[in-house]
Design a protein around this motif. Structure first.
Motif, PDB file in Angstrom:
ATOM      1  N   GLY A  61       0.751  -1.197   0.002  1.00 26.74           N
ATOM      2  CA  GLY A  61       0.103   0.008  -0.006  1.00 26.74           C
ATOM      3  C   GLY A  61       0.838   1.251  -0.040  1.00 26.74           C
ATOM      4  N   VAL A  62       2.189   1.082   0.305  1.00 27.48           N
ATOM      5  CA  VAL A  62       2.909   2.546  -0.050  1.00 27.48           C
ATOM      6  C   VAL A  62       3.225   2.704  -1.470  1.00 27.48           C
ATOM      7  CG1 VAL A  62       5.272   3.273   0.719  1.00 27.48           C
ATOM      8  CG2 VAL A  62       4.127   1.787   2.246  1.00 27.48           C
ATOM      9  N   GLU A  63       2.949   4.063  -1.671  1.00 24.22           N
ATOM     10  CA  GLU A  63       2.919   4.488  -2.978  1.00 24.22           C
ATOM     11  C   GLU A  63       4.200   5.752  -3.120  1.00 24.22           C
ATOM     12  OE1 GLU A  63      -0.827   5.576  -4.368  1.00 24.22           O
ATOM     13  OE2 GLU A  63      -1.597   3.658  -4.093  1.00 24.22           O
ATOM     14  N   LEU A  64       4.836   5.764  -4.124  1.00 26.65           N
ATOM     15  CA  LEU A  64       5.774   6.968  -4.388  1.00 26.65           C
ATOM     16  C   LEU A  64       5.148   7.628  -5.481  1.00 26.65           C
ATOM     17  CD1 LEU A  64       8.530   8.279  -4.113  1.00 26.65           C
ATOM     18  CD2 LEU A  64       9.192   6.692  -6.008  1.00 26.65           C
ATOM     19  N   SER A  65       4.694   8.828  -5.003  1.00 23.76           N
ATOM     20  CA  SER A  65       3.943   9.683  -5.783  1.00 23.76           C
ATOM     21  C   SER A  65       4.582  11.034  -6.342  1.00 23.76           C
ATOM     22  CB  SER A  65       2.366  10.152  -5.224  1.00 23.76           C
ATOM     23  OG  SER A  65       1.953   8.753  -5.022  1.00 23.76           O
ATOM     24  N   THR A  66       4.015  11.765  -7.026  1.00 23.77           N
ATOM     25  CA  THR A  66       4.638  13.201  -7.216  1.00 23.77           C
ATOM     26  C   THR A  66       3.599  14.300  -7.141  1.00 23.77           C
ATOM     27  OG1 THR A  66       3.928  12.978  -9.678  1.00 23.77           O
ATOM     28  CG2 THR A  66       6.469  12.222  -8.909  1.00 23.77           C
ATOM     29  N   GLY A  67       3.869  15.373  -6.874  1.00 24.90           N
ATOM     30  CA  GLY A  67       2.853  16.467  -6.669  1.00 24.90           C
ATOM     31  C   GLY A  67       3.727  17.712  -6.929  1.00 24.90           C
ATOM     32  N   THR A  68       2.941  18.890  -6.693  1.00 26.16           N
ATOM     33  CA  THR A  68       3.327  20.184  -6.980  1.00 26.16           C
ATOM     34  C   THR A  68       3.362  20.921  -5.644  1.00 26.16           C
ATOM     35  OG1 THR A  68       2.689  20.246  -9.442  1.00 26.16           O
ATOM     36  CG2 THR A  68       3.546  22.179  -8.300  1.00 26.16           C
ATOM     37  N   SER A  99      -0.234  19.615  -3.992  1.00 26.32           N
ATOM     38  CA  SER A  99      -1.236  19.150  -5.182  1.00 26.32           C
ATOM     39  C   SER A  99      -0.874  18.036  -5.605  1.00 26.32           C
ATOM     40  CB  SER A  99      -1.638  20.171  -5.900  1.00 26.32           C
ATOM     41  OG  SER A  99      -2.974  19.852  -6.840  1.00 26.32           O
ATOM     42  N   PRO A 100      -1.390  16.769  -5.489  1.00 24.50           N
ATOM     43  CA  PRO A 100      -1.050  15.631  -6.004  1.00 24.50           C
ATOM     44  C   PRO A 100      -1.247  15.624  -7.590  1.00 24.50           C
ATOM     45  CG  PRO A 100      -2.465  15.081  -4.265  1.00 24.50           C
ATOM     46  CD  PRO A 100      -2.472  16.478  -4.369  1.00 24.50           C
ATOM     47  N   GLU A 101      -0.131  14.918  -8.293  1.00 31.47           N
ATOM     48  CA  GLU A 101      -0.123  15.002  -9.513  1.00 31.47           C
ATOM     49  C   GLU A 101      -1.279  14.211 -10.084  1.00 31.47           C
ATOM     50  OE1 GLU A 101       2.638  13.072 -12.707  1.00 31.47           O
ATOM     51  OE2 GLU A 101       3.487  15.090 -12.114  1.00 31.47           O
TER      52      GLU A 101
END
Length: 443
Positions: A61-68, A99-101
């Motif tokens: 369930g761990v996610e590597l995400s990107t955002g601004t 803000s999540p991409e």
């Protein structure tokens, strides 16, 4: 008068062909050995999967995400909220709202102080973060990982390529293509071969030789000048390899001086860390050697054009005067390059209450010192050897002192071509025919 041309220096085609044959007689066995070694050492594909998983894949369930980042403010740290109620103390820290991409509501992200001290997050920054919101009830469900640097790196790469092509033109474009090809060979051949347990020294020598053959001829063309530089480069690589083997053993360098090396020793036990250090020395010295050898070779050719009747001794002396300046500049270039790369280590070392000699002889610092010394020795010795080879080749193919008979024939052909033809008397013109009849208006 136009600029000088290499054809004016290399005036004897027969001698030029003979010199090229001699150069290829020396280079061809090395090229064949490198080609055979590449085939023998070519990775078999035994390592089908990466033995190490994703460094961030620590739990389901761990996610590597990107955002601004939308804004950054100083607020109570989420990790210390509520401590006042239990006798603790809430602390202030920089909080960035992201803000999540992938879409969704913005959230507060606590940024580590070591990051904000050197580069605070500002609105518009793209970052990577771990999303732990589905796996924990912690007050900090999001963890800052790193910045997203794709755009500035790509822009800088484009600017670099444009500048190189504008200044060096087609040769710069060919050099860039050779660089890409060399890096592809390192990634496709050298690294997999090392992971399969092949000899790092043999792999490093093979990689360096193949890359230098391809890059030099592709960027500079097939010529005696390029072959001369290649011979000097191969000599420098051989010297560097020999000294590196001795220095690594004499200084008892193990290569196990940082976390990356220790991880490799665990995951790839068949990989020799000391051998990996030797391989790195060869790859690092390859580019610098190429720089000095091609420069020395070109310098000798240019000197021969300016003074085509100079003796071999005079050409060598003039070339070495240029070479000494190159040595003086390149030696401290190498030292400063390594010092810049190891600057955090140097700053940390200065904080220890230890004698400087003891610090420089530690494993990690000794590796850097030996890199500088070994690379510099190979570079310095390659310059006089390359200069001597270039002088010998220039004199072998002819440096303007062509035989008198050949010069006489060439002068006769030029005089014949340049001599105006004898005018033919005009034939009698019939009466009534205009003088300009039958001529084109532009004649």
């Amino acid at each position: 008068m136009g600029g000088h041309h290499h054809g004016d220096v290399l005036v004897d085609p027969a001698r030029r062909r003979r010199a090229n044959l001699i150069l290829w007689f020396l280079l061809a066995p090395v090229g064949v050995l490198a080609f055979v070694a590449t085939l023998v050492l070519w990775p078999s594909g035994g390592i089908t999967q990466a033995p190490l998983g994703d460094v961030f894949d620590t739990a389901n369930g761990v996610e590597l995400s990107t955002g601004t980042v939308t804004r950054t403010v100083s607020e109570t740290c989420p990790s210390t909220q509520g401590l006042d109620e239990v006798g603790g103390k809430e602390l202030l820290c920089d909080i960035s709202y992201v803000s999540p991409e992938a879409g969704g509501a913005s959230f507060a992200l606590e940024v580590p102080p070591e990051t904000t001290q050197s580069r605070p997050l500002v609105a518009g920054d793209k970052i990577k973060y771990l999303d732990l919101s589905h796996t924990t009830d912690s007050s900090a469900p999001y963890v800052f990982v790193d910045f997203v640097r794709s755009t500035p790196l790509a822009l800088l790469g484009i600017i670099y390529a444009v500048v190189v092509c504008l200044v060096a033109r087609w040769r710069g474009l060919r050099a860039l293509a050779g660089l890409v090809g060399g890096l592809a060979f390192i990634v496709g051949f050298m690294i997999p071969a090392l992971l399969e347990g092949e000899s790092p020294m043999l792999v490093g020598l093979t990689t360096s030789t193949v890359v230098m053959f391809a890059a030099l001829y592709f960027a500079h063309g097939f010529s005696a000048r390029t072959s001369t530089a290649l011979l000097g480069t191969l000599f420098g690589l051989g010297v560097t390899a020999a000294i590196a083997v001795w220095a690594t053993d004499a200084a008892a360098l193990t290569g196990a001086t940082d976390d990356a090396a220790l991880t490799l020793s665990t995951v790839v036990p068949q990989l020799s860390l000391s051998g990996l250090l030797l391989c790195g020395l060869l790859i690092a010295g390859m580019g610098v050697l190429n720089d000095v050898t091609i420069t020395q070779s070109s310098a000798v050719w240019e000197l021969a054009e300016i003074a085509p009747h100079s003796t071999a001794r005079q050409l060598f002396a003039s070339g070495m005067r240029i070479g000494r300046d190159h040595i003086a500049s390149t030696v401290y270039t190498i030292a400063f390059a390594y010092a810049g790369a190891a600057l955090p280590i140097l700053v940390l070392v200065s904080l220890y209450d230890r004698p400087l000699v003891d610090t420089l002889t530690t494993g990690q610092m000794a590796e850097e010192v030996i890199r500088i010394l070994v690379g510099s020795i190979g570079l310095v010795l390659a310059i006089p050897v390359t200069t001597a080879i270039a002088v010998a080749v220039v004199k072998a193919v002819g440096s303007g002192a062509a035989p008198a008979e050949t010069i006489s024939r060439q002068a006769g052909r030029r005089a014949l071509v340049q001599q105006p033809s004898t005018p033919v008397p005009d034939a009698p013109r019939p009466a009534g025919v205009p003088v300009d009849a039958g001529r084109h208006p532009d004649d």
